[in-house]
Enzyme design. Sequence first.
Site, PDB file in Angstrom:
ATOM      1  N   CYS A  79       2.967  -4.400  54.515  1.00 45.21           N
ATOM      2  CA  CYS A  79       3.861  -3.474  54.693  1.00 45.21           C
ATOM      3  C   CYS A  79       3.872  -2.937  56.299  1.00 45.21           C
ATOM      4  O   CYS A  79       3.932  -3.682  57.234  1.00 45.21           O
ATOM      5  CB  CYS A  79       4.343  -2.928  53.653  1.00 45.21           C
ATOM      6  SG  CYS A  79       5.795  -2.483  53.639  1.00 45.21           S
ATOM      7  N   ARG A 106      11.970  -4.093  61.146  1.00 41.13           N
ATOM      8  CA  ARG A 106      11.213  -3.190  59.965  1.00 41.13           C
ATOM      9  C   ARG A 106      12.647  -2.884  58.966  1.00 41.13           C
ATOM     10  O   ARG A 106      13.814  -3.077  59.452  1.00 41.13           O
ATOM     11  CB  ARG A 106      11.302  -1.773  60.753  1.00 41.13           C
ATOM     12  CG  ARG A 106      10.173  -1.898  61.559  1.00 41.13           C
ATOM     13  CD  ARG A 106       9.865  -0.374  62.078  1.00 41.13           C
ATOM     14  NE  ARG A 106       9.610   0.837  61.313  1.00 41.13           N
ATOM     15  CZ  ARG A 106      10.042   2.109  61.583  1.00 41.13           C
ATOM     16  NH1 ARG A 106      10.506   2.406  62.731  1.00 41.13           N
ATOM     17  NH2 ARG A 106       9.702   2.806  60.632  1.00 41.13           N
ATOM     18  N   ILE A 134       8.680  -2.262  49.338  1.00 34.87           N
ATOM     19  CA  ILE A 134       9.298  -0.782  49.550  1.00 34.87           C
ATOM     20  C   ILE A 134       9.704  -0.481  50.860  1.00 34.87           C
ATOM     21  O   ILE A 134       8.570  -0.702  51.682  1.00 34.87           O
ATOM     22  CB  ILE A 134       8.225   0.250  49.199  1.00 34.87           C
ATOM     23  CG1 ILE A 134       7.760   0.059  47.715  1.00 34.87           C
ATOM     24  CG2 ILE A 134       8.551   1.537  49.330  1.00 34.87           C
ATOM     25  CD1 ILE A 134       6.447   0.772  47.399  1.00 34.87           C
ATOM     26  N   ARG A 135      10.790  -0.529  50.988  1.00 33.37           N
ATOM     27  CA  ARG A 135      11.545  -0.426  52.458  1.00 33.37           C
ATOM     28  C   ARG A 135      10.896  -1.425  53.527  1.00 33.37           C
ATOM     29  O   ARG A 135      10.377  -1.047  54.422  1.00 33.37           O
ATOM     30  CB  ARG A 135      11.475   0.951  52.807  1.00 33.37           C
ATOM     31  CG  ARG A 135      12.236   1.916  52.302  1.00 33.37           C
ATOM     32  CD  ARG A 135      12.514   3.453  53.133  1.00 33.37           C
ATOM     33  NE  ARG A 135      11.036   3.815  52.880  1.00 33.37           N
ATOM     34  CZ  ARG A 135      10.547   4.363  51.989  1.00 33.37           C
ATOM     35  NH1 ARG A 135      11.052   4.516  50.805  1.00 33.37           N
ATOM     36  NH2 ARG A 135       9.312   5.003  51.738  1.00 33.37           N
ATOM     37  N   HIS A 170       3.633  -4.828  48.866  1.00 34.32           N
ATOM     38  CA  HIS A 170       2.429  -3.844  48.575  1.00 34.32           C
ATOM     39  C   HIS A 170       1.538  -4.592  47.524  1.00 34.32           C
ATOM     40  O   HIS A 170       1.729  -4.119  46.365  1.00 34.32           O
ATOM     41  CB  HIS A 170       2.692  -2.599  48.100  1.00 34.32           C
ATOM     42  CG  HIS A 170       3.469  -1.767  49.064  1.00 34.32           C
ATOM     43  ND1 HIS A 170       2.608  -0.338  49.631  1.00 34.32           N
ATOM     44  CD2 HIS A 170       4.508  -1.636  49.754  1.00 34.32           C
ATOM     45  CE1 HIS A 170       3.376  -0.062  50.599  1.00 34.32           C
ATOM     46  NE2 HIS A 170       4.627  -0.525  50.801  1.00 34.32           N
ATOM     47  N   GLU A 172      -1.512  -3.970  46.642  1.00 33.98           N
ATOM     48  CA  GLU A 172      -2.294  -3.067  45.950  1.00 33.98           C
ATOM     49  C   GLU A 172      -1.680  -2.189  45.054  1.00 33.98           C
ATOM     50  O   GLU A 172      -2.289  -1.655  44.274  1.00 33.98           O
ATOM     51  CB  GLU A 172      -3.017  -2.062  47.083  1.00 33.98           C
ATOM     52  CG  GLU A 172      -1.903  -0.900  47.597  1.00 33.98           C
ATOM     53  CD  GLU A 172      -0.860  -1.458  48.403  1.00 33.98           C
ATOM     54  OE1 GLU A 172      -0.656  -2.627  48.708  1.00 33.98           O
ATOM     55  OE2 GLU A 172      -0.160  -0.639  48.612  1.00 33.98           O
TER      56      GLU A 172
HETATM   57  N1  GLN Z   1       9.550   1.362  56.371  1.00 35.46           N
HETATM   58  C1  GLN Z   1       8.074   1.402  56.727  1.00 35.46           C
HETATM   59  C2  GLN Z   1       7.816   1.128  58.235  1.00 35.46           C
HETATM   60  O1  GLN Z   1       8.810   0.889  59.018  1.00 35.46           O
HETATM   61  C3  GLN Z   1       6.954   0.414  55.779  1.00 35.46           C
HETATM   62  C4  GLN Z   1       7.361   0.636  54.493  1.00 35.46           C
HETATM   63  C5  GLN Z   1       6.056   0.450  53.525  1.00 35.46           C
HETATM   64  O2  GLN Z   1       4.959   0.323  54.432  1.00 35.46           O
HETATM   65  N2  GLN Z   1       6.221   0.441  52.312  1.00 35.46           N
HETATM   66  O3  GLN Z   1       6.735   1.612  58.650  1.00 35.46           O
END
Ligand code: GLN
Length: 196
Positions: A79, A106, A134-135, A170, A172
């Site tokens: 991520c 991103r 997640i994002r 993720h 983990e």
């Molecule tokens: N949106 C985060 C970034 O741009 C990454 C999100 C994440 O690691 N879960 O750094």
Amino acid sequence: MIKIGVLALQGAVREHMQSLEACGVEAIAIKHKEELQEVDGLILPGGESTTMRRLIDKYDFMDALKGLAAEGKPMFGTCAGLILLAKHLIGYNEPHIGVMDVTVERNSFGRQVDSFEADLAITGVADDFPAVFIRAPHIVDAGENVEVLCKHNGRIVAARDGQFLGCSFHPELTDDHRITAYFVEMVKEAKQKQLV
Ligand code: GLN
């Protein structure tokens, strides 16, 4: 004994360490750049890449991280960690560590879909890996030597460029250690090569 570091400036550190230990290797939380000298490989966790970059600069980590890459040590970015490894970032003139031959965007799954889970088929890893996004970023473009390991809805979400492994999600955050085990194998192979 294989020793793998987890960059511990910010983000999901403890879970990665537990996953490494479940794979039978020693895990160390890297809080000082000198500790990078002890490791055979490094995981860059998820979190917030801009915050991590600020801390990388504040604690003077950048040269040591680039040095680790130059030594051929395997690095796995998950991520935000993938964002740190990428050579190109959409909307930015400069990369962060800039070693993995991919272009990354991103937060590219849209604001509406802040987080989601999907079962993924990842080449060499699993047919049904439970991935938590997640994002999440995704890989928009991959260099010719990059092996695309997984696509989700047509987007590249896991890839390997030689010593570098990156994924959008993720791993983990589940009890599934198969992608960590894949990285541990990369580290073992690299260490073996350095010994001969
Ligand atoms: N949106 C985060 C970034 O741009 C990454 C999100 C994440 O690691 N879960 O750094």
